[in-house]
Design a protein around this motif. Structure first.
Motif, PDB file in Angstrom:
ATOM      1  N   ARG A   1       0.907  -1.232  -0.038  1.00 46.24           N
ATOM      2  CA  ARG A   1      -0.129  -0.042  -0.177  1.00 46.24           C
ATOM      3  C   ARG A   1       0.968   1.114   0.045  1.00 46.24           C
ATOM      4  O   ARG A   1       0.632   2.029  -0.823  1.00 46.24           O
TER       5      ARG A   1
ATOM      6  N   LEU B   1       2.327   1.621  -3.479  1.00 48.27           N
ATOM      7  CA  LEU B   1       1.493   2.098  -4.415  1.00 48.27           C
ATOM      8  C   LEU B   1       1.101   3.615  -4.235  1.00 48.27           C
ATOM      9  O   LEU B   1       0.880   4.285  -5.111  1.00 48.27           O
ATOM     10  N   ALA B   2       0.847   3.964  -2.920  1.00 46.54           N
ATOM     11  CA  ALA B   2       0.462   5.337  -2.746  1.00 46.54           C
ATOM     12  C   ALA B   2       1.694   6.403  -3.281  1.00 46.54           C
ATOM     13  O   ALA B   2       1.381   7.292  -3.637  1.00 46.54           O
ATOM     14  N   GLN B   3       2.967   5.710  -3.104  1.00 49.59           N
ATOM     15  CA  GLN B   3       4.005   6.711  -3.528  1.00 49.59           C
ATOM     16  C   GLN B   3       3.962   6.725  -5.107  1.00 49.59           C
ATOM     17  O   GLN B   3       4.305   8.046  -5.585  1.00 49.59           O
TER      18      GLN B   3
END
Lengths: 352, 353
Positions: free
Chosen positions: B220, B223-225
């Motif tokens: 998570r 992917l957020a980055q």
């Protein structure tokens, strides 16, 4: 639960000594004071990230490792020392990798026959063949005759894992321990494997331990779930209670990090990934944090969390957690916002 | 959330994503047409990727999902021209459109011309960060190596500054530049390879199972980055994984591969709410829900076909729960629907569905 557990781990701890290059050694505290009861006809899932100690726990239950402290009980009787053949007739372990756990130079027939022969020497060859076919059909490899003469490389991953399960069943076990039994299989066949485990539980009354990092698959198949973090069990209870109303901040983080396509279309993508950039990583188990091992990542951490290990608090209906928030009357804070939002809020307060 | 606001959110998201579809057609960064890749062997070729066509818009996130052997890895090694014999692109074109310049077909391009494009125009993030990073070089040296190879004028001090900046983008502190890969956790290594892929500001980043080797929490974070950096820097992403449940959350559009073909492509929302191809439906229903009420699910019975002996007609028909007689004889046409396109005979025939 009215019945007595078939297999239990009671306060087991496992420390590994690792040696460095220059003769120094360190202790890895892989599992600390873990307890689990497995009952006939029930599935307990243990979920956690890699390094949380779930595999070590399974291996202690299978008695590949001796616990450093605590004990393993089979039918209420404490067992220790070298595991006997009788023990493995009752308790079988299934590994993650179906490619590595079948002898590649022997046919399916040999792989099954060997298990049958070792555990019942009086069985005739004809009898063993009949049993082997039965076992293959039990795991939905039908007609069983067709699979007897195949080599492992002629089977798909899913078929191989079924053979592995058939072999485990050959000895008539009471307990099946599955260490990530589906994670190396294609997604389209994982569910049938879980359905098979469910059938073995319902129809044969096996006690099952299902180890996984995938909470959604745990929820699909298990009755109770236990969450491990950095070698410790932090929360446990009936699956829907634990997943819908986490009583430990780590469980909440784990559930919120798991993909949930149901959110697609109702929440925008930016919202879904907001605040999720710095959630932290599990600690080293050589020098785990004092107090609660989760405190360095926890948005709710208090002074007490840094020094004292939290006790187990029952929150009702068999649901429990090891978290100081419950002792301090702050448990409601866990459910008030997402973990990521709570973390952002704490960081803002620290800066202010 | 009330039913009304939920419907509003639905409409907003749908509008945003439909907009991206139009953008993909108007200003694509990648335009793939009829791409066919074969593994050439002594007894002819095995086609692992057949007639693949799609467009990728600037800044768009396209997910590619499929089981093992569906051709997703073959497709991305062909797209990035990283394929090695016996894999050979036997037909089709891959036109890359650099911003403000005419398109270039990557298929006939030689090694020297490709080298000019690599890293500065397109880059790749591989599944295993341990294999992608050099184990005997410090992280900072690997960044400097890439930066100075693709920008001859850059001196050591400038490379160091840029490395710090790149590591900072993925939340790694500057002193880590002195570390060797084995001194970092798996999640940190994977983030470092993403920073490395972004070193020369590419317009397209291809990610092959970028989070399969890490745990869900780290997945998570990574992917957020990636999504934030994409917003800030504007690169397009092709992300390949077997985990459709994850793609549904991350991607704008998703392509589903089966037996070397894209059998359905469309917005993530459409593929989840109303998949048109029975295989997509089966794949979607292979992921048990995290919160919704549980029902018994069956996945997709059977196994993917042997690419050397593909079934006649629709390659999915032997496993398909809704196949009709014609499916075993007639190759299905590509049918366009408002939010997606799929190759299924049933879509052409109202009474059959």
């Amino acid at each position: 639960m009215s019945t007595a557990p078939v297999l239990s781990a009671v306060d087991v701890t496992k420390h590994f000594v690792v040696r460095g290059a220059v003769g120094d050694s360190a202790v890895v505290r892989a599992v600390e004071n873990a307890s689990v009861d497995l009952h006939a006809g029930r599935i307990v899932a243990v979920v956690g990230e890699s390094g949380s100690g779930k595999t070590t726990l399974a291996r202690m239950l299978a008695r590949f490792y001796d616990p450093t402290a605590g004990e393993i009980r089979l039918d209420g009787v404490s067992v220790s020392g070298r595991p006997t053949r009788a023990y493995h007739q009752d308790v079988q372990l299934i590994f993650q990798d179906p490619f590595g756990s079948l002898n590649p130079v022997h046919r399916v027939r040999h792989n099954l026959d060997r298990a049958l022969r070792i555990h019942d020497r009086r069985m005739s060859a004809a009898e063993r063949r009949r049993r082997a076919v039965e076992l293959l059909e039990r795991v939905s490899l039908t007609p069983g005759e067709d699979f007897l003469d195949k080599f492992p490389h002629e089977l798909s991953g899913g078929q191989r894992q079924r053979v592995v399960i058939a072999r485990a069943l050959a000895v008539g076990p009471k307990v099946l321990l599955g260490d990530e039994p589906i994670s190396m299989l294609d997604v389209s066949i994982r569910l049938e494997m879980l359905n098979l485990l469910d059938r073995l539980r319902r129809e044969d009354g096996l006690a099952l331990l299902y180890i996984t990092h995938d909470i959604a698959s745990a929820r699909y198949v298990c009755d109770d779930v236990i969450v491990m973090y950095a070698g410790e069990m932090v929360e446990g209870g009936p699956k829907d209670e634990v997943i819908a109303r986490p009583a430990h901040p780590y469980t909440k983080l784990l559930v919120e990090s798991s993909p949930d396509p149901d959110r697609v279309g109702t929440v925008s993508r930016d919202e879904l990934f907001d605040d999720a950039e710095a959630l932290g990583e599990p600690p080293s188990l050589i020098e785990p944090p004092e107090g609660c091992r989760f405190h360095p990542r926890c948005p709710f951490a208090m002074e007490r969390c840094r020094s004292e290990a939290p006790p187990r608090t029952d929150v009702g209906g068999g649901h429990w957690a090891r978290c100081w928030l419950h002792q301090e009357g702050r448990a409601h804070e866990i459910g008030e916002s997402t973990f990521a939002a709570a973390l952002t809020r704490r960081d803002e307060q620290v800066r202010a | 959330m009330t039913a009304d606001t939920r419907a509003d959110a639905d409409r907003l998201v749908a509008a945003a994503r439909a907009g991206q579809d139009e953008q993909a057609q108007a200003d694509p960064v990648l335009d793939v047409r009829d791409l066919t890749v074969s593994y050439i062997g002594p007894d002819g070729g095995t086609v692992a990727c057949r007639d693949v066509s799609f467009q990728l818009g600037r800044g768009e996130v396209l997910g590619i999902a499929g089981e093992s052997g569906s051709g997703k890895s073959t497709l991305i090694t062909a797209l990035t021209r990283l394929q090695r014999p016996p894999a050979t692109t036997t037909a089709g074109s891959i036109v890359f459109h650099p911003a403000g310049r005419p398109g270039i077909d990557l298929v006939p391009l030689g090694a020297r011309a490709l080298r000019k494009l690599r890293w500065t125009s397109m880059s790749i993030v591989l599944q295993s960060a341990m294999d992608a990073l050099n184990p005997v070089m410090r992280l900072g040296d690997q960044f400097a190596d890439v930066l100075r190879t693709h920008n001859r004028g850059m001196d050591r001090a400038a490379a160091r500054t840029r490395t710090t900046e790149l590591l900072g983008m993925v939340g790694i502190s500057a002193d880590r530049a002195r570390s060797f890969p084995h001194e970092m956790s798996g999640g940190m290594r994977q983030r470092a390879t993403i920073a490395l892929a972004l070193a020369c500001s590419p317009q397209l980043v291809v990610m092959d199972e970028p989070t399969t080797a890490v745990d869900v929490v780290m997945q998570r974070q990574i992917l957020a980055q990636v999504l934030r950096l994409r917003r800030e820097l504007g690169f397009a992403v092709i992300i390949v994984t077997h985990d459709l449940s994850l793609l549904l959350e991350v991607a704008d559009r998703i392509a589903i591969m089966y037996a070397g073909r894209i059998v359905e492509i469309g917005s993530a929302r459409a593929l989840y709410r109303s998949p048109a191809h029975p295989y997509t439906r089966g794949l979607r229903d292979s992921f048990p829900p995290l919160h919704a009420p549980l029902t018994t699910l069956h996945g997709i019975p059977g196994t993917p076909p042997d690419l050397r002996r593909l079934p006649s007609g629709c390659p999915f028909h032997p496993r398909c729960p809704v196949a009709v007689d014609a499916c075993s004889t007639t190759p299905p046409p590509l049918v366009s629907l408002p939010e997606q396109a799929a190759e299924c005979l049933l879509l052409t025939n109202e009474e059959a569905s």
